[in-house]
Write a protein that holds these residues in place. Structure first.
Motif, mmCIF file in Angstrom:
data_model
loop_
_atom_site.group_PDB
_atom_site.id
_atom_site.type_symbol
_atom_site.label_atom_id
_atom_site.label_comp_id
_atom_site.label_asym_id
_atom_site.label_seq_id
_atom_site.Cartn_x
_atom_site.Cartn_y
_atom_site.Cartn_z
ATOM 1 N N CYS A 28 0.842 -1.202 0.000
ATOM 2 C CA CYS A 28 0.000 0.000 0.000
ATOM 3 C C CYS A 28 0.875 1.250 0.000
ATOM 4 O O CYS A 28 2.096 1.192 0.194
ATOM 5 C CB CYS A 28 -0.920 0.001 1.220
ATOM 6 N N ALA A 29 0.232 2.378 -0.209
ATOM 7 C CA ALA A 29 0.959 3.650 -0.230
ATOM 8 C C ALA A 29 1.725 3.845 1.074
ATOM 9 O O ALA A 29 1.215 3.564 2.149
ATOM 10 C CB ALA A 29 -0.026 4.802 -0.442
ATOM 11 N N GLY A 30 2.964 4.307 0.939
ATOM 12 C CA GLY A 30 3.788 4.582 2.104
ATOM 13 C C GLY A 30 4.591 3.408 2.615
ATOM 14 O O GLY A 30 5.304 3.533 3.613
ATOM 15 N N HIS A 31 4.523 2.271 1.927
ATOM 16 C CA HIS A 31 5.197 1.078 2.449
ATOM 17 C C HIS A 31 6.714 1.213 2.489
ATOM 18 O O HIS A 31 7.395 0.428 3.150
ATOM 19 C CB HIS A 31 4.821 -0.150 1.613
ATOM 20 N N GLU A 32 7.262 2.203 1.767
ATOM 21 C CA GLU A 32 8.718 2.368 1.710
ATOM 22 C C GLU A 32 9.250 3.266 2.828
ATOM 23 O O GLU A 32 10.461 3.481 2.948
ATOM 24 C CB GLU A 32 9.118 2.947 0.346
ATOM 25 N N LEU A 33 8.387 3.803 3.682
ATOM 26 C CA LEU A 33 8.821 4.717 4.735
ATOM 27 C C LEU A 33 9.758 4.036 5.725
ATOM 28 O O LEU A 33 9.639 2.845 6.016
ATOM 29 C CB LEU A 33 7.600 5.260 5.493
ATOM 30 N N ARG A 34 10.699 4.806 6.257
ATOM 31 C CA ARG A 34 11.553 4.294 7.326
ATOM 32 C C ARG A 34 10.710 4.068 8.580
ATOM 33 O O ARG A 34 9.751 4.780 8.828
ATOM 34 C CB ARG A 34 12.686 5.272 7.640
ATOM 35 N N GLY A 35 11.071 3.062 9.330
ATOM 36 C CA GLY A 35 10.310 2.746 10.532
ATOM 37 C C GLY A 35 9.355 1.587 10.350
ATOM 38 O O GLY A 35 8.700 1.161 11.299
ATOM 39 N N ILE A 36 9.276 1.042 9.105
ATOM 40 C CA ILE A 36 8.455 -0.137 8.830
ATOM 41 C C ILE A 36 9.395 -1.335 8.717
ATOM 42 O O ILE A 36 10.338 -1.325 7.915
ATOM 43 C CB ILE A 36 7.643 0.032 7.534
ATOM 44 N N HIS A 37 9.167 -2.355 9.521
ATOM 45 C CA HIS A 37 10.132 -3.450 9.644
ATOM 46 C C HIS A 37 9.482 -4.817 9.488
ATOM 47 O O HIS A 37 8.282 -4.996 9.743
ATOM 48 C CB HIS A 37 10.809 -3.404 11.020
ATOM 49 N N GLU B 5 -10.362 -8.047 11.837
ATOM 50 C CA GLU B 5 -11.006 -7.634 10.581
ATOM 51 C C GLU B 5 -10.664 -6.183 10.269
ATOM 52 O O GLU B 5 -11.520 -5.379 9.910
ATOM 53 C CB GLU B 5 -12.521 -7.837 10.681
ATOM 54 N N THR B 6 -9.387 -5.894 10.388
ATOM 55 C CA THR B 6 -8.907 -4.528 10.185
ATOM 56 C C THR B 6 -7.876 -4.507 9.072
ATOM 57 O O THR B 6 -6.886 -5.247 9.123
ATOM 58 C CB THR B 6 -8.271 -3.970 11.477
ATOM 59 N N GLY B 7 -8.091 -3.662 8.069
ATOM 60 C CA GLY B 7 -7.168 -3.557 6.950
ATOM 61 C C GLY B 7 -6.454 -2.224 6.933
ATOM 62 O O GLY B 7 -6.935 -1.224 7.483
ATOM 63 N N ILE B 8 -5.293 -2.210 6.293
ATOM 64 C CA ILE B 8 -4.480 -0.997 6.182
ATOM 65 C C ILE B 8 -4.720 -0.356 4.820
ATOM 66 O O ILE B 8 -4.563 -1.010 3.783
ATOM 67 C CB ILE B 8 -2.977 -1.325 6.313
ATOM 68 N N GLU B 9 -5.091 0.904 4.840
ATOM 69 C CA GLU B 9 -5.219 1.631 3.572
ATOM 70 C C GLU B 9 -3.872 2.180 3.143
ATOM 71 O O GLU B 9 -3.485 2.082 1.977
ATOM 72 C CB GLU B 9 -6.221 2.776 3.716
ATOM 73 N N SER B 10 -3.141 2.771 4.086
ATOM 74 C CA SER B 10 -1.844 3.363 3.737
ATOM 75 C C SER B 10 -1.047 3.669 4.997
ATOM 76 O O SER B 10 -1.581 3.731 6.104
ATOM 77 C CB SER B 10 -2.042 4.661 2.935
ATOM 78 N N PHE B 11 0.258 3.823 4.788
ATOM 79 C CA PHE B 11 1.137 4.337 5.844
ATOM 80 C C PHE B 11 1.316 5.828 5.615
ATOM 81 O O PHE B 11 1.391 6.287 4.471
ATOM 82 C CB PHE B 11 2.498 3.647 5.799
ATOM 83 N N VAL B 12 1.413 6.557 6.700
ATOM 84 C CA VAL B 12 1.557 8.008 6.621
ATOM 85 C C VAL B 12 2.909 8.386 7.211
ATOM 86 O O VAL B 12 3.354 7.797 8.211
ATOM 87 C CB VAL B 12 0.432 8.711 7.398
ATOM 88 N N GLY B 13 3.582 9.358 6.579
ATOM 89 C CA GLY B 13 4.894 9.735 7.083
ATOM 90 C C GLY B 13 5.207 11.202 6.930
ATOM 91 O O GLY B 13 4.446 11.962 6.326
ATOM 92 N N ARG B 14 6.339 11.553 7.502
ATOM 93 C CA ARG B 14 6.847 12.920 7.374
ATOM 94 C C ARG B 14 8.361 12.835 7.200
ATOM 95 O O ARG B 14 9.036 12.125 7.956
ATOM 96 C CB ARG B 14 6.502 13.744 8.619
ATOM 97 N N ASP B 15 8.887 13.522 6.205
ATOM 98 C CA ASP B 15 10.325 13.510 5.913
ATOM 99 C C ASP B 15 10.852 12.080 5.736
ATOM 100 O O ASP B 15 11.965 11.742 6.163
ATOM 101 C CB ASP B 15 11.113 14.219 7.029
ATOM 102 N N GLY B 16 10.033 11.248 5.106
ATOM 103 C CA GLY B 16 10.467 9.893 4.793
ATOM 104 C C GLY B 16 10.362 8.895 5.916
ATOM 105 O O GLY B 16 10.778 7.739 5.770
ATOM 106 N N ARG B 17 9.785 9.315 7.040
ATOM 107 C CA ARG B 17 9.685 8.398 8.187
ATOM 108 C C ARG B 17 8.228 8.218 8.604
ATOM 109 O O ARG B 17 7.423 9.144 8.551
ATOM 110 C CB ARG B 17 10.502 8.925 9.370
ATOM 111 N N LEU B 18 7.895 7.016 9.042
ATOM 112 C CA LEU B 18 6.537 6.673 9.455
ATOM 113 C C LEU B 18 6.072 7.534 10.625
ATOM 114 O O LEU B 18 6.794 7.720 11.610
ATOM 115 C CB LEU B 18 6.494 5.197 9.885
#
Length: 405
Positions: A118-127, A207-220
């Motif tokens: 999903c959108a934002g999956h490349e943000l730092r802080g996702i492991h 029953e919870t899905g992720i629409e997107s990750f949100v970040g600032r300056d490349g970080r979650l």
């Protein structure tokens, strides 16, 4: 090009056990152990438990001491990612240009974590939690982390949630299905663990899905859910399964369905190529890939015996374990396809077992803080015992006494 009588790809439990067992059974030829990991071979299960919590330093999770490998004439070929297999010429080519020839090849490459797309999956802080580097990166960030979102209610996600909660973090576990552990356990076990995590302060959302990750300056900085809700998050742990690492085998002509297909002797359809562990699917019997240390190690021992002139089919009963808080879950057998689940003991007392039946036959047990049931239940699974459900549910009757019923 270096040539080995036996070349092993993968330095996890399966690859290491294959090398060790070959020497134990008298294999006198050269052995090379290739890995894209640069660390000495280490145990993987503690990564989401004792290593993440800091209870065990890296030196204590090494599978063998550093001096072991040279003493057994096993070459560790670390930092080499296999990119291609040329089965006709019996050689593997690595991404860095290095090539290795082989007489026999044992593929024990395991799998890589499934990634969110999903959108934002490349943000730092996702492991992910798969190797030492993954967990080291998590640990490096923990001092500045207050809120963690864990995506996936399987064992990896729940174990990580338990450790992070004990470290004082605010944790949310999000599972897309209607209960945690839904793919591997019956509802009583799922509800028990959901309750345990909630009792420890974890916000378990089903029953919870992720629409997107949100970040600032490349970080979650947060997670946006499918229902429109937004959660603040300093870190996300993604535990949604693995993809078997078999592309070089398949490209070379190996048959594969959800991994690479193997027979009862762990042979692929490629000449002198074997596969073991998380990446291998046994075609006969249960027809599954089994992701466990025991499976990888036992398959490795079976292949070693075959290569040393003692061919034996692999037919071990799988077992698994998980540590969360002060709970020790031990599983024997495979519950896939069960049609009845019997609870014996009291979940409220945090000591109970779930016994799985298929057409009246005991096929598996999940034992929570119930070591005796686990030990005695193994025999019931191995013997395909037929025990009446009301007898199994009677915790006053030992499983051992049911063996000859």
């Amino acid at each position: 090009m270096m040539n080995y009588d036996c070349l092993i790809v993968g330095s996890g439990h399966g690859g290491v056990q294959a090398a060790v067992s070959l020497r134990q059974h008298g294999f006198a030829g050269s052995i090379g152990l290739i890995s894209d990991d640069r660390d000495l071979p280490y145990e993987r299960p503690p990564l989401s438990k004792d290593y993440l919590s800091g209870a065990k330093p890296f030196e204590r999770i090494l599978i063998r001491p550093p001096e072991f490998w040279a003493s057994r004439n096993i070459d560790l070929l670390l930092g080499n990612e296999v990119a291609r297999l040329e089965a006709k010429d019996k050689k593997v080519l690595c991404a860095n240009g290095t090539a290795f020839g082989y007489g026999h090849l044992i593929w024990a490459a395991g799998g890589r974590p499934r990634k969110m797309t999903c959108a934002g999956h490349e943000l730092r802080g996702i492991h992910s939690v798969r190797n030492r580097g993954d967990v080291d990166r998590i640990m490096d960030e923990l001092a500045s982390v207050r809120r963690v979102v864990v995506i996936g209610g399987g064992y990896i996600g729940l174990e990580a949630a338990a450790v992070l909660t004990k470290l004082g973090k605010t944790v949310v576990v999000m599972e897309a299905l209607d209960r945690v552990l839904a793919r591997v356990a019956a509802e009583p076990l799922s509800r028990f663990y959901e309750n345990e995590h909630r009792e420890h302060g974890v916000d378990v959302r089903l029953e919870t899905g992720i629409e997107s990750f949100v970040g600032r300056d490349g970080r979650l900085t947060g997670v946006r859910l499918m229902n429109g809700e937004s959660l603040t998050a300093d870190m996300a742990i993604v535990g949604i399964g693995i993809l078997p690492c078999v592309e070089p085998l398949i490209t070379a002509g190996a048959v594969g369905t959800n991994g690479v297909d193997i027979d009862d002797y762990c042979r692929t359809n490629l000449t002198d190529v074997y596969a073991i562990g998380d990446c291998a699917r046994i075609v006969s019997g249960h027809g599954l890939r089994i992701e466990s240390v025991q499976n990888a190690s036992d398959q490795a021992m079976a292949v070693a015996k075959t290569l040393c002139g003692e061919p034996v089919p692999y037919n071990a009963v799988p077992w698994f374990w998980s540590n969360q808080y002060d709970l020790r879950l031990q599983t024997i057998g495979l519950s896939n396809g069960y049609d009845q689940a019997i609870v014996r003991g009291d979940p409220g007392a945090r000591k109970f077992s779930v016994v799985y039946l298929r057409e009246g036959v005991v096929i598996a047990l999940d034992c929570v803080n119930a070591v005796k049931d686990y030990v005695e239940g193994r025999v019931l699974v191995e013997r395909c015992a037929r025990i009446a459900p009301n007898i199994l549910a009677d915790n006053g009757i030992t499983l051992k006494s049911m063996v000859n019923r």
